[in-house]
Design a protein around this motif. Structure first.
Motif, PDB file in Angstrom:
ATOM      1  N   THR A 288       3.282  15.386  -8.711  1.00  0.00           N
ATOM      2  CA  THR A 288       3.723  14.917  -7.400  1.00  0.00           C
ATOM      3  C   THR A 288       2.779  15.443  -6.317  1.00  0.00           C
ATOM      4  OG1 THR A 288       5.161  16.846  -7.075  1.00  0.00           O
ATOM      5  CG2 THR A 288       6.149  14.879  -8.086  1.00  0.00           C
ATOM      6  N   GLY A 289       2.910  14.899  -5.120  1.00  0.00           N
ATOM      7  CA  GLY A 289       2.236  15.464  -3.956  1.00  0.00           C
ATOM      8  C   GLY A 289       0.774  15.142  -3.808  1.00  0.00           C
ATOM      9  N   ALA A 290       0.313  13.998  -4.353  1.00  0.00           N
ATOM     10  CA  ALA A 290      -1.105  13.646  -4.212  1.00  0.00           C
ATOM     11  C   ALA A 290      -1.497  13.507  -2.745  1.00  0.00           C
ATOM     12  CB  ALA A 290      -1.409  12.357  -4.969  1.00  0.00           C
TER      13      ALA A 290
ATOM     14  N   ALA B  29     -10.699   7.139  -4.128  1.00  0.00           N
ATOM     15  CA  ALA B  29     -10.931   7.626  -5.487  1.00  0.00           C
ATOM     16  C   ALA B  29     -10.283   8.988  -5.700  1.00  0.00           C
ATOM     17  CB  ALA B  29     -12.435   7.706  -5.758  1.00  0.00           C
ATOM     18  N   VAL B  30     -10.425   9.887  -4.718  1.00  0.00           N
ATOM     19  CA  VAL B  30      -9.845  11.228  -4.846  1.00  0.00           C
ATOM     20  C   VAL B  30      -8.323  11.158  -4.909  1.00  0.00           C
ATOM     21  CG1 VAL B  30      -9.538  13.453  -3.683  1.00  0.00           C
ATOM     22  CG2 VAL B  30     -11.806  12.405  -3.813  1.00  0.00           C
ATOM     23  N   LEU B  31      -7.731  10.288  -4.112  1.00  0.00           N
ATOM     24  CA  LEU B  31      -6.281  10.117  -4.162  1.00  0.00           C
ATOM     25  C   LEU B  31      -5.839   9.615  -5.532  1.00  0.00           C
ATOM     26  CD1 LEU B  31      -5.727   8.656  -0.609  1.00  0.00           C
ATOM     27  CD2 LEU B  31      -4.588  10.679  -1.528  1.00  0.00           C
ATOM     28  N   TYR B  32      -6.604   8.722  -6.122  1.00  0.00           N
ATOM     29  CA  TYR B  32      -6.309   8.227  -7.470  1.00  0.00           C
ATOM     30  C   TYR B  32      -6.382   9.375  -8.485  1.00  0.00           C
ATOM     31  CZ  TYR B  32      -7.020   5.850 -11.931  1.00  0.00           C
ATOM     32  OH  TYR B  32      -6.928   5.456 -13.239  1.00  0.00           O
ATOM     33  N   TYR B  33      -7.421  10.187  -8.378  1.00  0.00           N
ATOM     34  CA  TYR B  33      -7.563  11.322  -9.302  1.00  0.00           C
ATOM     35  C   TYR B  33      -6.442  12.339  -9.102  1.00  0.00           C
ATOM     36  CZ  TYR B  33     -12.316   9.541 -10.018  1.00  0.00           C
ATOM     37  OH  TYR B  33     -13.408   8.752 -10.306  1.00  0.00           O
ATOM     38  N   PHE B  34      -6.076  12.589  -7.851  1.00  0.00           N
ATOM     39  CA  PHE B  34      -4.990  13.530  -7.574  1.00  0.00           C
ATOM     40  C   PHE B  34      -3.677  13.036  -8.167  1.00  0.00           C
ATOM     41  CE2 PHE B  34      -6.482  16.170  -3.637  1.00  0.00           C
ATOM     42  CZ  PHE B  34      -7.596  16.578  -4.353  1.00  0.00           C
ATOM     43  N   LYS B  35      -3.408  11.739  -8.072  1.00  0.00           N
ATOM     44  CA  LYS B  35      -2.182  11.186  -8.645  1.00  0.00           C
ATOM     45  C   LYS B  35      -2.159  11.343 -10.154  1.00  0.00           C
ATOM     46  CE  LYS B  35      -0.563   7.288  -7.203  1.00  0.00           C
ATOM     47  NZ  LYS B  35      -0.511   5.855  -6.832  1.00  0.00           N
TER      48      LYS B  35
ATOM     49  N   MET C  48       0.859  -1.203   0.000  1.00  0.00           N
ATOM     50  CA  MET C  48       0.000   0.000   0.000  1.00  0.00           C
ATOM     51  C   MET C  48       0.885   1.240   0.000  1.00  0.00           C
ATOM     52  SD  MET C  48      -3.014   0.992   2.715  1.00  0.00           S
ATOM     53  CE  MET C  48      -3.897  -0.509   2.340  1.00  0.00           C
ATOM     54  N   ASN C  49       0.633   2.166  -0.922  1.00  0.00           N
ATOM     55  CA  ASN C  49       1.512   3.322  -1.030  1.00  0.00           C
ATOM     56  C   ASN C  49       1.099   4.443  -0.090  1.00  0.00           C
ATOM     57  OD1 ASN C  49      -0.622   4.774  -2.273  1.00  0.00           O
ATOM     58  ND2 ASN C  49      -0.069   3.970  -4.277  1.00  0.00           N
ATOM     59  N   LEU C  50       1.910   5.489  -0.058  1.00  0.00           N
ATOM     60  CA  LEU C  50       1.678   6.597   0.876  1.00  0.00           C
ATOM     61  C   LEU C  50       0.337   7.264   0.619  1.00  0.00           C
ATOM     62  CD1 LEU C  50       2.626   8.524   3.082  1.00  0.00           C
ATOM     63  CD2 LEU C  50       3.823   9.844   1.322  1.00  0.00           C
ATOM     64  N   SER C  51      -0.048   7.393  -0.674  1.00  0.00           N
ATOM     65  CA  SER C  51      -1.291   8.086  -0.996  1.00  0.00           C
ATOM     66  C   SER C  51      -2.492   7.405  -0.357  1.00  0.00           C
ATOM     67  CB  SER C  51      -1.472   8.149  -2.523  1.00  0.00           C
ATOM     68  OG  SER C  51      -0.492   8.967  -3.111  1.00  0.00           O
ATOM     69  N   LEU C  52      -2.476   6.055  -0.351  1.00  0.00           N
ATOM     70  CA  LEU C  52      -3.575   5.351   0.291  1.00  0.00           C
ATOM     71  C   LEU C  52      -3.436   5.397   1.804  1.00  0.00           C
ATOM     72  CD1 LEU C  52      -3.969   2.226  -2.022  1.00  0.00           C
ATOM     73  CD2 LEU C  52      -5.311   4.312  -2.012  1.00  0.00           C
ATOM     74  N   ASN C  53      -2.225   5.347   2.298  1.00  0.00           N
ATOM     75  CA  ASN C  53      -1.996   5.368   3.738  1.00  0.00           C
ATOM     76  C   ASN C  53      -2.506   6.643   4.394  1.00  0.00           C
ATOM     77  OD1 ASN C  53      -0.886   2.876   4.286  1.00  0.00           O
ATOM     78  ND2 ASN C  53       1.196   3.509   3.867  1.00  0.00           N
ATOM     79  N   ILE C  54      -2.376   7.786   3.720  1.00  0.00           N
ATOM     80  CA  ILE C  54      -2.754   9.046   4.350  1.00  0.00           C
ATOM     81  C   ILE C  54      -4.252   9.061   4.658  1.00  0.00           C
ATOM     82  CG2 ILE C  54      -3.187  10.320   2.189  1.00  0.00           C
ATOM     83  CD1 ILE C  54      -1.583  11.670   5.441  1.00  0.00           C
ATOM     84  N   ASN C  55      -5.063   8.463   3.811  1.00  0.00           N
ATOM     85  CA  ASN C  55      -6.491   8.399   4.081  1.00  0.00           C
ATOM     86  C   ASN C  55      -6.769   7.486   5.269  1.00  0.00           C
ATOM     87  OD1 ASN C  55      -9.193   9.169   3.411  1.00  0.00           O
ATOM     88  ND2 ASN C  55      -9.516   7.169   2.491  1.00  0.00           N
TER      89      ASN C  55
ATOM     90  N   LEU D 102      -4.259  15.636   2.148  1.00  0.00           N
ATOM     91  CA  LEU D 102      -4.244  16.039   3.564  1.00  0.00           C
ATOM     92  C   LEU D 102      -4.626  17.505   3.707  1.00  0.00           C
ATOM     93  CD1 LEU D 102      -3.619  15.358   6.518  1.00  0.00           C
ATOM     94  CD2 LEU D 102      -1.230  15.945   6.070  1.00  0.00           C
ATOM     95  N   ILE D 103      -4.074  18.348   2.831  1.00  0.00           N
ATOM     96  CA  ILE D 103      -4.408  19.783   2.861  1.00  0.00           C
ATOM     97  C   ILE D 103      -5.898  19.980   2.583  1.00  0.00           C
ATOM     98  CG2 ILE D 103      -4.067  22.008   1.705  1.00  0.00           C
ATOM     99  CD1 ILE D 103      -1.140  21.131   1.233  1.00  0.00           C
ATOM    100  N   LEU D 104      -6.441  19.247   1.616  1.00  0.00           N
ATOM    101  CA  LEU D 104      -7.877  19.328   1.323  1.00  0.00           C
ATOM    102  C   LEU D 104      -8.695  19.023   2.564  1.00  0.00           C
ATOM    103  CD1 LEU D 104     -10.467  19.339  -0.435  1.00  0.00           C
ATOM    104  CD2 LEU D 104      -9.944  16.948  -1.018  1.00  0.00           C
ATOM    105  N   PHE D 105      -8.402  17.916   3.222  1.00  0.00           N
ATOM    106  CA  PHE D 105      -9.196  17.490   4.370  1.00  0.00           C
ATOM    107  C   PHE D 105      -9.099  18.492   5.518  1.00  0.00           C
ATOM    108  CE2 PHE D 105      -9.954  15.245   8.335  1.00  0.00           C
ATOM    109  CZ  PHE D 105     -11.111  14.544   8.054  1.00  0.00           C
ATOM    110  N   VAL D 106      -7.876  18.877   5.867  1.00  0.00           N
ATOM    111  CA  VAL D 106      -7.678  19.765   7.019  1.00  0.00           C
ATOM    112  C   VAL D 106      -8.239  21.156   6.742  1.00  0.00           C
ATOM    113  CG1 VAL D 106      -5.964  20.882   8.493  1.00  0.00           C
ATOM    114  CG2 VAL D 106      -5.679  18.473   7.862  1.00  0.00           C
TER     115      VAL D 106
END
Length: 209
Positions: A85-87, A74-80, A1-8, A92-96
């Protein structure tokens, strides 16, 4: 599992643990919940964000975290796909930031009311859902968890309902936070990449259900 999925998952775990702790220790909820009067008069600005870490009930928590898990991936996939870079950090910035942005209207409305309190990450969760609609407006969303409705149609109905209920002020639900969180979720990715507005328009015109 990559970082993008881990952050969620990290967000879900942190919010869940603190919310669960708050169920048995009301002092946690009292210290973290949104209260416009305390924010303005006691300079407790952290409450603009911390209220999203606690929830009013198990159902409140479970619904928010289930929706966040479902749409966050899904949003992380779209961001990637949209950003080089920086999905993960953008997510995280979106959520906070959505936690703060979604309560600005309530802050103004309730600044003289020391008895108004709010908890829950619903405004930020709405932002995540509507970011997914920006990228894929016709992807189905299960209305009431059963009926598949194209995302853009669900989004319009959700905005109309939230705005109407916010004006009526008939219950203890933060409809203003839902409404402004949703709008912010549509706008946030475009702030990074303005061409996404054209992408959204083109997808709308394709009528690709």
């Amino acid at each position: 599992m990559n970082l993008s999925l881990n952050i969620n998952l990290i967000i879900i775990i942190v919010v869940s643990l603190i919310s669960i702790a708050g169920f048995s220790r009301p002092v946690i909820v009292d210290r973290l919940r949104f209260n416009a009067w305390q924010i303005i008069n006691r300079n407790e600005y952290y409450r603009m964000l911390s209220y999203g870490l606690v929830h009013g009930s198990w159902m409140h928590l479970l619904i928010n975290m289930f929706v966040l898990y479902s749409f966050g991936e899904a949003v992380l996939y779209y961001f990637k796909a949209a950003f080089v870079t920086g999905a993960a950090i953008r997510y995280l910035i979106l959520f906070v930031s959505a936690l703060g942005i979604s309560t600005l209207a309530t802050l103004i409305k309730e600044k003289d009311n020391p008895h108004y309190n709010a908890v829950g990450a619903s405004g930020a969760v709405s932002a995540v859902v509507f970011s997914s609609i920006l990228f894929a407006p016709y992807n189905p969303i299960l209305f009431f968890g059963i009926i598949p409705v194209p995302g853009i149609i669900f989004g319009v109905l959700y905005l109309i309902y939230s705005k109407s209920m916010a004006g009526k002020n008939l219950d203890n639900i933060g409809h203003d936070a839902h409404y402004y969180g949703a709008l912010y979720g549509l706008i946030f990715p475009i702030l990074y990449e303005p061409s996404l507005a054209i992408h959204f328009f083109n997808r709308l015109m394709s009528f690709n259900f």
